[in-house]
Write an enzyme that holds these catalytic residues in place. Structure first.
Site, PDB file in Angstrom:
ATOM      1  N   ARG A 122     -20.392  26.268  32.103  1.00 36.82           N
ATOM      2  CA  ARG A 122     -19.035  26.058  31.611  1.00 36.82           C
ATOM      3  C   ARG A 122     -18.156  27.168  32.192  1.00 36.82           C
ATOM      4  O   ARG A 122     -18.640  28.168  32.711  1.00 36.82           O
ATOM      5  CB  ARG A 122     -18.994  26.090  30.089  1.00 36.82           C
ATOM      6  CG  ARG A 122     -19.879  25.043  29.405  1.00 36.82           C
ATOM      7  CD  ARG A 122     -19.834  25.217  27.891  1.00 36.82           C
ATOM      8  NE  ARG A 122     -20.593  24.201  27.183  1.00 36.82           N
ATOM      9  CZ  ARG A 122     -21.873  24.338  26.806  1.00 36.82           C
ATOM     10  NH1 ARG A 122     -22.530  25.460  27.093  1.00 36.82           N
ATOM     11  NH2 ARG A 122     -22.491  23.371  26.150  1.00 36.82           N
ATOM     12  N   LYS A 147     -21.876  28.225  24.577  1.00 31.03           N
ATOM     13  CA  LYS A 147     -21.274  27.477  23.471  1.00 31.03           C
ATOM     14  C   LYS A 147     -22.275  27.342  22.338  1.00 31.03           C
ATOM     15  O   LYS A 147     -23.449  27.043  22.565  1.00 31.03           O
ATOM     16  CB  LYS A 147     -20.847  26.091  23.958  1.00 31.03           C
ATOM     17  CG  LYS A 147     -20.029  25.319  22.950  1.00 31.03           C
ATOM     18  CD  LYS A 147     -19.531  24.024  23.554  1.00 31.03           C
ATOM     19  CE  LYS A 147     -18.683  23.239  22.558  1.00 31.03           C
ATOM     20  NZ  LYS A 147     -18.188  21.976  23.135  1.00 31.03           N
ATOM     21  N   HIS A 219     -15.018  21.543  34.741  1.00 34.82           N
ATOM     22  CA  HIS A 219     -16.095  20.841  34.023  1.00 34.82           C
ATOM     23  C   HIS A 219     -16.659  19.673  34.838  1.00 34.82           C
ATOM     24  O   HIS A 219     -17.761  19.206  34.551  1.00 34.82           O
ATOM     25  CB  HIS A 219     -15.588  20.353  32.664  1.00 34.82           C
ATOM     26  CG  HIS A 219     -16.589  20.527  31.566  1.00 34.82           C
ATOM     27  ND1 HIS A 219     -16.979  21.765  31.095  1.00 34.82           N
ATOM     28  CD2 HIS A 219     -17.295  19.616  30.839  1.00 34.82           C
ATOM     29  CE1 HIS A 219     -17.866  21.608  30.128  1.00 34.82           C
ATOM     30  NE2 HIS A 219     -18.085  20.320  29.962  1.00 34.82           N
ATOM     31  N   ARG A 222     -19.946  20.597  36.207  1.00 34.33           N
ATOM     32  CA  ARG A 222     -21.024  20.557  35.206  1.00 34.33           C
ATOM     33  C   ARG A 222     -21.495  19.116  34.997  1.00 34.33           C
ATOM     34  O   ARG A 222     -22.696  18.849  34.911  1.00 34.33           O
ATOM     35  CB  ARG A 222     -20.526  21.165  33.891  1.00 34.33           C
ATOM     36  CG  ARG A 222     -21.534  21.144  32.731  1.00 34.33           C
ATOM     37  CD  ARG A 222     -20.964  21.955  31.580  1.00 34.33           C
ATOM     38  NE  ARG A 222     -21.582  21.623  30.301  1.00 34.33           N
ATOM     39  CZ  ARG A 222     -22.688  22.193  29.819  1.00 34.33           C
ATOM     40  NH1 ARG A 222     -23.320  23.103  30.544  1.00 34.33           N
ATOM     41  NH2 ARG A 222     -23.163  21.855  28.643  1.00 34.33           N
ATOM     42  N   HIS A 245     -27.078  21.706  25.128  1.00 34.73           N
ATOM     43  CA  HIS A 245     -26.547  20.776  24.139  1.00 34.73           C
ATOM     44  C   HIS A 245     -27.289  20.910  22.814  1.00 34.73           C
ATOM     45  O   HIS A 245     -28.498  21.136  22.786  1.00 34.73           O
ATOM     46  CB  HIS A 245     -26.670  19.323  24.628  1.00 34.73           C
ATOM     47  CG  HIS A 245     -25.675  18.960  25.673  1.00 34.73           C
ATOM     48  ND1 HIS A 245     -25.797  17.857  26.488  1.00 34.73           N
ATOM     49  CD2 HIS A 245     -24.504  19.563  26.048  1.00 34.73           C
ATOM     50  CE1 HIS A 245     -24.763  17.792  27.307  1.00 34.73           C
ATOM     51  NE2 HIS A 245     -23.976  18.802  27.061  1.00 34.73           N
ATOM     52  N   TYR A 254     -24.962  10.841  29.919  1.00 35.88           N
ATOM     53  CA  TYR A 254     -25.067  10.870  31.385  1.00 35.88           C
ATOM     54  C   TYR A 254     -25.927   9.729  31.915  1.00 35.88           C
ATOM     55  O   TYR A 254     -25.874   9.419  33.109  1.00 35.88           O
ATOM     56  CB  TYR A 254     -25.626  12.220  31.846  1.00 35.88           C
ATOM     57  CG  TYR A 254     -24.657  13.353  31.617  1.00 35.88           C
ATOM     58  CD1 TYR A 254     -23.515  13.472  32.405  1.00 35.88           C
ATOM     59  CD2 TYR A 254     -24.857  14.287  30.609  1.00 35.88           C
ATOM     60  CE1 TYR A 254     -22.603  14.501  32.194  1.00 35.88           C
ATOM     61  CE2 TYR A 254     -23.960  15.324  30.387  1.00 35.88           C
ATOM     62  CZ  TYR A 254     -22.835  15.418  31.181  1.00 35.88           C
ATOM     63  OH  TYR A 254     -21.931  16.428  30.965  1.00 35.88           O
TER      64      TYR A 254
END
Length: 279
Positions: A122, A147, A219, A222, A245, A254
Site C-alpha cells: 500500500r 493496515k 493501489h 497492488r 487481508h 481477485y
C-alpha cells in the site's frame, strides 16, 4: 479512536470533517437539528467532484463516530445510509507494468514501482520501508504495522534486490528507504519520508510516460500484484497472507478478475471464426 485501533489518518480525517461542520454552523454537530444536517449533506453532495463522492461519505462516517462516542443512535441526526459500490479494480497487463518500469527516468521511481508491484504494498507501507526491513539473504521484506496494525513478510525478487543495492549505494538513505523533504507543521517536526503526494505523482508520471490509457493509481499496482500472482498459480490463502487481508472474502474478489486457465473466459466470436471463418 485510539482504543479501538483506528489509524492516525482516520482520526485526522474524521475530526477534520466534524470540525468543518462545526465551523460552518458555529456549534457542534450534536446540537444541530436534523434539517440543518440534511442541508449540509446536500451541499456536500453537490460540491463533491468525484463520482464516488468520497468527501461526502467521509463526513457521514465522521459524524457516525461522533454519535457513537456520545452514545447516540445514527437516527439522532437522520444521517443518510451509504451505499457501497461494487466496482472491480483496474489491473495492468505484465507488458504495461514492464513499460512503466522502463519509462522511469529516476532510479528512485523504478525501485518505488518495483516495490509496489513486486511486493503488493500500500502507499503508506512503501513510504514506511526502512533499510532494516530489507532481508536480502532470505529475499524478504518485512512490512511493519501495515493496515490493521499487523506485521507481515512479503517476498523480494532477486531482480529488485539488485536494483535496491544500486539505489542505496547511490542515494545513501539513512533510515527510510525513500527520503523526501522534511516539513514542520504547527511546531512539530515530521519525519522525512517520501510524501504520499510524491508517491502518487511518481506512479502517474510513469504510467503516462508508458502510454497507458487506463486510470492508474498507486493501489492499481497492488491489485495487479494480486491478480498476476493468482494467474501465475499462487493459491488464494497464500495470497491473502501476502496482502495482509483480515478476511478471505476480500482476497477472493481477485478471482473475478484473474484469467485462470481453468475458467478463462473467451468470446464466442473466437469459436465462430474458428468454425466458420474458412468457409
Amino acid at each position: 479512536m485510539s482504543v479501538l485501533g483506528r489509524s492516525q489518518s482516520t482520526f485526522s480525517n474524521y475530526s477534520r470533517h466534524v470540525a468543518s461542520m462545526a465551523l460552518h454552523f458555529g456549534k457542534i454537530p450534536t446540537e444541530l437539528d436534523p434539517e440543518q444536517v440534511q442541508e449540509y449533506m446536500f451541499m456536500l453532495q453537490k460540491r463533491s467532484k468525484t463520482p464516488s463522492q468520497t468527501y461526502f461519505k467521509h463526513c457521514v462516517y465522521g459524524l457516525r463516530f461522533l454519535l457513537k462516542s456520545e452514545g447516540l443512535p445514527y437516527e439522532y441526526l437522520h444521517l443518510p445510509s451509504i451505499k457501497h459500490e461494487k466496482k472491480l479494480p483496474t489491473v495492468l497487463s505484465k507488458e504495461e507494468v514492464w513499460q512503466m518500469l522502463k519509462s522511469c527516468q529516476l532510479l528512485k521511481h523504478k525501485v518505488l514501482i518495483g516495490l509496489l508491484y513486486g511486493c503488493g504494498l500500500r502507499c503508506m507501507e512503501v513510504r514506511s520501508v526502512r533499510l532494516q526491513d530489507l532481508d536480502y539473504d532470505r529475499q524478504q521484506l518485512k512490512v511493519v504495522q501495515g493496515k490493521g496494525k499487523k506485521d507481515r513478510y512479503v517476498p523480494l525478487s532477486e531482480h529488485l534486490i539488485r536494483v535496491l543495492k544500486v539505489y542505496i549505494q547511490a542515494e545513501k538513505p539513512k533510515t527510510y528507504l525513500f527520503n523526501g523533504q522534511p516539513v514542520e507543521r504547527a511546531g512539530r517536526d515530521f519525519d522525512s519520508r517520501y510524501s504520499q503526494r510524491g508517491v502518487q505523482w511518481a506512479v502517474k508520471q510513469a504510467s503516462k510516460a508508458a502510454g497507458i490509457t487506463k486510470d492508474v493509481c498507486v493501489h492499481t499496482l497492488r491489485h495487479t500484484f494480486a491478480t498476476h500472482l493468482l494467474e501465475d498459480g499462487l493459491d488464494i490463502v497464500s495470497l491473502k497472507n501476502l496482502l495482509g487481508h483480515e478476511q478471505i472474502q476480500t482476497t477472493m474478489e481477485y478471482l473475478h478478475i484473474a484469467q485462470l486457465d481453468t475458467q478463462k473466459a473467451f468470446s464466442p466470436l473466437d469459436t465462430l471464426f474458428e468454425k466458420c471463418g474458412t468457409k
